[in-house]
Design an enzyme around this catalytic site. Structure first.
Site, PDB file in Angstrom:
ATOM      1  N   SER A 128      21.815  27.016 -62.643  1.00 27.19           N
ATOM      2  CA  SER A 128      21.734  25.673 -63.224  1.00 27.19           C
ATOM      3  C   SER A 128      20.485  25.568 -64.081  1.00 27.19           C
ATOM      4  CB  SER A 128      21.702  24.617 -62.131  1.00 27.19           C
ATOM      5  OG  SER A 128      21.363  23.353 -62.683  1.00 27.19           O
ATOM      6  N   SER A 136      16.690  26.011 -58.716  1.00 25.79           N
ATOM      7  CA  SER A 136      15.319  26.368 -58.371  1.00 25.79           C
ATOM      8  C   SER A 136      15.241  27.752 -57.750  1.00 25.79           C
ATOM      9  CB  SER A 136      14.718  25.311 -57.430  1.00 25.79           C
ATOM     10  OG  SER A 136      15.542  25.118 -56.292  1.00 25.79           O
ATOM     11  N   HIS A 178      29.306  20.788 -65.735  1.00 26.19           N
ATOM     12  CA  HIS A 178      29.546  19.907 -64.584  1.00 26.19           C
ATOM     13  C   HIS A 178      29.247  18.477 -65.017  1.00 26.19           C
ATOM     14  CE1 HIS A 178      28.133  18.650 -60.265  1.00 26.19           C
ATOM     15  NE2 HIS A 178      29.233  18.017 -60.643  1.00 26.19           N
ATOM     16  N   HIS A 184      25.446  27.101 -65.716  1.00 24.87           N
ATOM     17  CA  HIS A 184      25.838  25.799 -65.186  1.00 24.87           C
ATOM     18  C   HIS A 184      25.041  24.705 -65.895  1.00 24.87           C
ATOM     19  CE1 HIS A 184      27.788  23.354 -62.042  1.00 24.87           C
ATOM     20  NE2 HIS A 184      26.668  22.644 -62.014  1.00 24.87           N
ATOM     21  N   MET A 192      30.280  19.636 -53.406  1.00 24.40           N
ATOM     22  CA  MET A 192      28.853  19.352 -53.516  1.00 24.40           C
ATOM     23  C   MET A 192      28.189  19.491 -52.149  1.00 24.40           C
ATOM     24  SD  MET A 192      28.148  18.789 -56.697  1.00 24.40           S
ATOM     25  CE  MET A 192      26.444  18.235 -56.428  1.00 24.40           C
ATOM     26  N   ASP A 251      27.419  23.688 -54.876  1.00 19.26           N
ATOM     27  CA  ASP A 251      26.293  23.308 -55.728  1.00 19.26           C
ATOM     28  C   ASP A 251      25.369  22.401 -54.932  1.00 19.26           C
ATOM     29  OD1 ASP A 251      24.537  22.413 -57.654  1.00 19.26           O
ATOM     30  OD2 ASP A 251      26.051  21.551 -58.971  1.00 19.26           O
ATOM     31  N   GLY A 252      24.112  22.867 -54.742  1.00 17.84           N
ATOM     32  CA  GLY A 252      23.125  22.047 -54.056  1.00 17.84           C
ATOM     33  C   GLY A 252      22.443  22.789 -52.934  1.00 17.84           C
ATOM     34  N   GLY A 253      21.159  23.097 -53.119  1.00 19.71           N
ATOM     35  CA  GLY A 253      20.393  23.751 -52.069  1.00 19.71           C
ATOM     36  C   GLY A 253      20.772  25.202 -51.832  1.00 19.71           C
ATOM     37  N   GLY A 267      22.858  14.448 -58.548  1.00 17.47           N
ATOM     38  CA  GLY A 267      21.918  13.654 -59.311  1.00 17.47           C
ATOM     39  C   GLY A 267      20.587  14.324 -59.577  1.00 17.47           C
ATOM     40  N   PHE A 268      20.107  15.113 -58.601  1.00 15.99           N
ATOM     41  CA  PHE A 268      18.795  15.737 -58.763  1.00 15.99           C
ATOM     42  C   PHE A 268      18.800  17.147 -58.197  1.00 15.99           C
ATOM     43  CE2 PHE A 268      17.966  11.198 -58.787  1.00 15.99           C
ATOM     44  CZ  PHE A 268      17.079  11.069 -59.850  1.00 15.99           C
ATOM     45  N   GLY A 269      18.031  18.046 -58.817  1.00 13.71           N
ATOM     46  CA  GLY A 269      17.878  19.388 -58.305  1.00 13.71           C
ATOM     47  C   GLY A 269      16.852  19.437 -57.192  1.00 13.71           C
ATOM     48  N   GLY A 270      16.813  20.573 -56.482  1.00 15.71           N
ATOM     49  CA  GLY A 270      15.795  20.796 -55.465  1.00 15.71           C
ATOM     50  C   GLY A 270      16.055  20.141 -54.128  1.00 15.71           C
ATOM     51  N   MET A 296      28.717  14.853 -64.346  1.00 18.43           N
ATOM     52  CA  MET A 296      28.403  13.800 -63.382  1.00 18.43           C
ATOM     53  C   MET A 296      28.289  12.504 -64.176  1.00 18.43           C
ATOM     54  SD  MET A 296      25.768  15.855 -60.891  1.00 18.43           S
ATOM     55  CE  MET A 296      25.358  17.164 -62.046  1.00 18.43           C
ATOM     56  N   ASP A 303      24.461  20.735 -66.183  1.00 17.17           N
ATOM     57  CA  ASP A 303      24.668  19.452 -65.509  1.00 17.17           C
ATOM     58  C   ASP A 303      24.533  18.302 -66.498  1.00 17.17           C
ATOM     59  OD1 ASP A 303      24.936  20.199 -62.646  1.00 17.17           O
ATOM     60  OD2 ASP A 303      22.947  21.043 -62.956  1.00 17.17           O
ATOM     61  N   MET A 305      24.583  14.411 -66.914  1.00 17.31           N
ATOM     62  CA  MET A 305      24.439  13.187 -66.114  1.00 17.31           C
ATOM     63  C   MET A 305      24.195  12.004 -67.043  1.00 17.31           C
ATOM     64  SD  MET A 305      21.963  14.546 -63.059  1.00 17.31           S
ATOM     65  CE  MET A 305      21.975  16.256 -62.528  1.00 17.31           C
TER      66      MET A 305
END
Length: 225
Positions: A10, A198, A66, A33, A137, A175-177, A142-145, A68, A35, A37
């Site tokens: 991402s 990240s 992606h 990827h 998800m 997607d996420g973490g 909405g936010f990375g990290g 959003m 994002d 938004m």
């Protein structure tokens, strides 16, 4: 038969001022990827069509877009028309998910559908032949990290089981973490396509991509190799 493990970095975690250079740094990945938004569907604002079109022009890899955004039925086809290889819209933002997926495929893009953590899998299980990818998800979008949500794995397994039962060539994305510590959990639950931001950009992206791919490859759905 070995499962292909795809890594989609991402660029939300990239240096936006040097984005072309940042894209080159992830050239060993599978897709990029992106994002998108709108600060309406999610409380963040990132890229719009003009920026994505320029990313498309300079990227060494195809784009995995992606969305959003609200009103996906209206806006998603434009991203396919600009040449994105894959366009994923949210189930919660589409009035006619099947119709939209068919339109994306007609244009020439892979059609993906994304589900937020609070959205159940059941309404979409029998619709899977209409899609090329399902994105589960593993954070609130909405936010990375953010931290990986392991309680999303039962939902992912539902899709993996339906994919097998229906005999589909369907990508299952998370997607996420996603990191070297969590990618195996998702792979065991059936994921084969992993978005990492990240975890890729925190060091040498090529080395991080290789490490993630290796960690995912050690796991298959329901079995550790």
């Amino acid at each position: 038969m070995a499962t292909t493990q795809r890594i989609h970095p991402s660029i939300l975690s990239a240096d936006f001022v040097n984005l072309e250079t940042e894209l080159q740094r992830i050239a060993t990945a599978d897709l990029v990827h992106v994002d998108v938004m709108d600060n309406h569907f999610v409380p963040n604002l990132t890229f719009g069509p003009p920026v994505v079109e320029r990313i498309q022009a300079v990227s060494p890899l195809p784009l995995d877009v992606h969305l959003m955004i609200s009103d996906a039925d209206r806006w998603a086809p434009g991203y396919a028309e600009m040449g994105a290889a894959s366009v994923t819209f949210h189930a919660e933002a589409a009035a006619d998910p099947v119709g939209l997926a068919r339109r994306l495929r007609q244009i020439g893009a892979r059609a993906g559908i994304a589900l937020k953590p609070g959205t159940a899998a059941e309404p979409y299980l029998e619709l899977l032949p209409e899609f090329d990818m399902v994105l589960v998800m593993t954070v609130e979008p909405g936010f990375g990290g953010q931290a990986f949500m392991p309680d999303m794995m039962p939902k992912l397994r539902q899709f993996a089981e339906a994919k097998k039962r229906l005999g589909l060539d369907l990508w299952l994305q998370v997607d996420g973490g996603i990191s070297a510590d969590t990618i195996g959990i998702a792979a065991e639950a059936g994921a084969d396509t992993f978005v990492a931001g990240s975890a890729v950009y925190k060091g040498d992206p090529s080395a991080q991509i290789a490490a993630l791919r290796e960690a995912a490859a050690r796991h298959v759905c329901g079995e550790t190799l």
